[in-house]
Design a protein around this motif. Structure first.
Motif, mmCIF file in Angstrom:
data_model
loop_
_atom_site.group_PDB
_atom_site.id
_atom_site.type_symbol
_atom_site.label_atom_id
_atom_site.label_comp_id
_atom_site.label_asym_id
_atom_site.label_seq_id
_atom_site.Cartn_x
_atom_site.Cartn_y
_atom_site.Cartn_z
ATOM 1 N N ASN A 271 55.631 48.282 -48.106
ATOM 2 C CA ASN A 271 54.341 47.533 -48.779
ATOM 3 C C ASN A 271 54.375 46.032 -48.596
ATOM 4 O O ASN A 271 55.395 45.558 -48.018
ATOM 5 C CB ASN A 271 54.049 47.684 -50.250
ATOM 6 N N THR A 272 53.104 45.279 -48.462
ATOM 7 C CA THR A 272 53.368 44.111 -48.221
ATOM 8 C C THR A 272 54.136 43.196 -48.779
ATOM 9 O O THR A 272 54.503 42.120 -47.933
ATOM 10 C CB THR A 272 51.668 43.706 -48.318
ATOM 11 N N LYS B 256 47.837 50.822 -41.596
ATOM 12 C CA LYS B 256 48.069 50.939 -43.009
ATOM 13 C C LYS B 256 48.002 52.439 -43.555
ATOM 14 O O LYS B 256 47.243 53.284 -42.875
ATOM 15 C CB LYS B 256 46.890 50.426 -43.425
ATOM 16 N N PHE C 170 48.156 52.696 -50.059
ATOM 17 C CA PHE C 170 48.227 51.850 -51.215
ATOM 18 C C PHE C 170 49.424 52.082 -52.083
ATOM 19 O O PHE C 170 49.612 53.124 -52.360
ATOM 20 C CB PHE C 170 46.875 51.609 -51.807
ATOM 21 N N ASP C 171 50.017 50.947 -52.594
ATOM 22 C CA ASP C 171 50.848 50.997 -53.751
ATOM 23 C C ASP C 171 50.348 50.359 -55.096
ATOM 24 O O ASP C 171 49.682 49.156 -54.834
ATOM 25 C CB ASP C 171 52.120 50.075 -53.325
ATOM 26 N N THR D 50 52.664 48.091 -58.320
ATOM 27 C CA THR D 50 53.530 46.782 -58.387
ATOM 28 C C THR D 50 53.031 45.850 -59.446
ATOM 29 O O THR D 50 51.742 45.926 -59.837
ATOM 30 C CB THR D 50 52.880 46.113 -56.902
ATOM 31 N N CYS E 246 48.886 47.145 -49.852
ATOM 32 C CA CYS E 246 48.875 47.987 -48.739
ATOM 33 C C CYS E 246 50.258 48.649 -48.287
ATOM 34 O O CYS E 246 51.500 47.771 -48.304
ATOM 35 C CB CYS E 246 48.218 47.560 -47.581
ATOM 36 N N VAL E 247 50.621 49.509 -48.027
ATOM 37 C CA VAL E 247 51.602 50.275 -47.393
ATOM 38 C C VAL E 247 51.521 50.277 -45.879
ATOM 39 O O VAL E 247 50.652 50.908 -45.334
ATOM 40 C CB VAL E 247 52.263 51.329 -47.967
#
Length: 80
Positions: free
Chosen positions: A23-24, A56, A59-60, A63, A73-74
């Motif tokens: 992820n970002t 991309k 999404f995670d 967090t 984003c993953v």
């Protein structure tokens, strides 16, 4: 002309080769540990979104930053 973010892009590419997906926030943590000059979240987001080597993949949602749920984003490398 040399890209200003060439070292950043190369390091992200190498990192994603090693881990597959990240992820970002994880990518940002890696970059800021790896380089003395680091990067901002905005710089990283722009590099990831605009470089065709990265895609991309989702999404995670889990967090937790400072008590707030954050959606990040993953990212993965584009398979050739």
């Amino acid at each position: 002309m040399m890209s200003r973010t060439r070292r950043l892009r190369t390091e992200i590419s190498d990192y994603l080769d090693d881990v597959g997906q990240a992820n970002t926030t994880a990518i940002l943590d890696h970059i800021n540990r790896r380089f003395r000059w680091g990067a901002t979240m905005n710089q990283l987001g722009n590099v990831l979104a605009r470089d065709s080597r990265f895609t991309k993949v989702g999404f995670d949602e889990g967090t937790d930053v400072g008590g707030f749920r954050m959606r990040v984003c993953v990212w993965s490398k584009v398979s050739a």
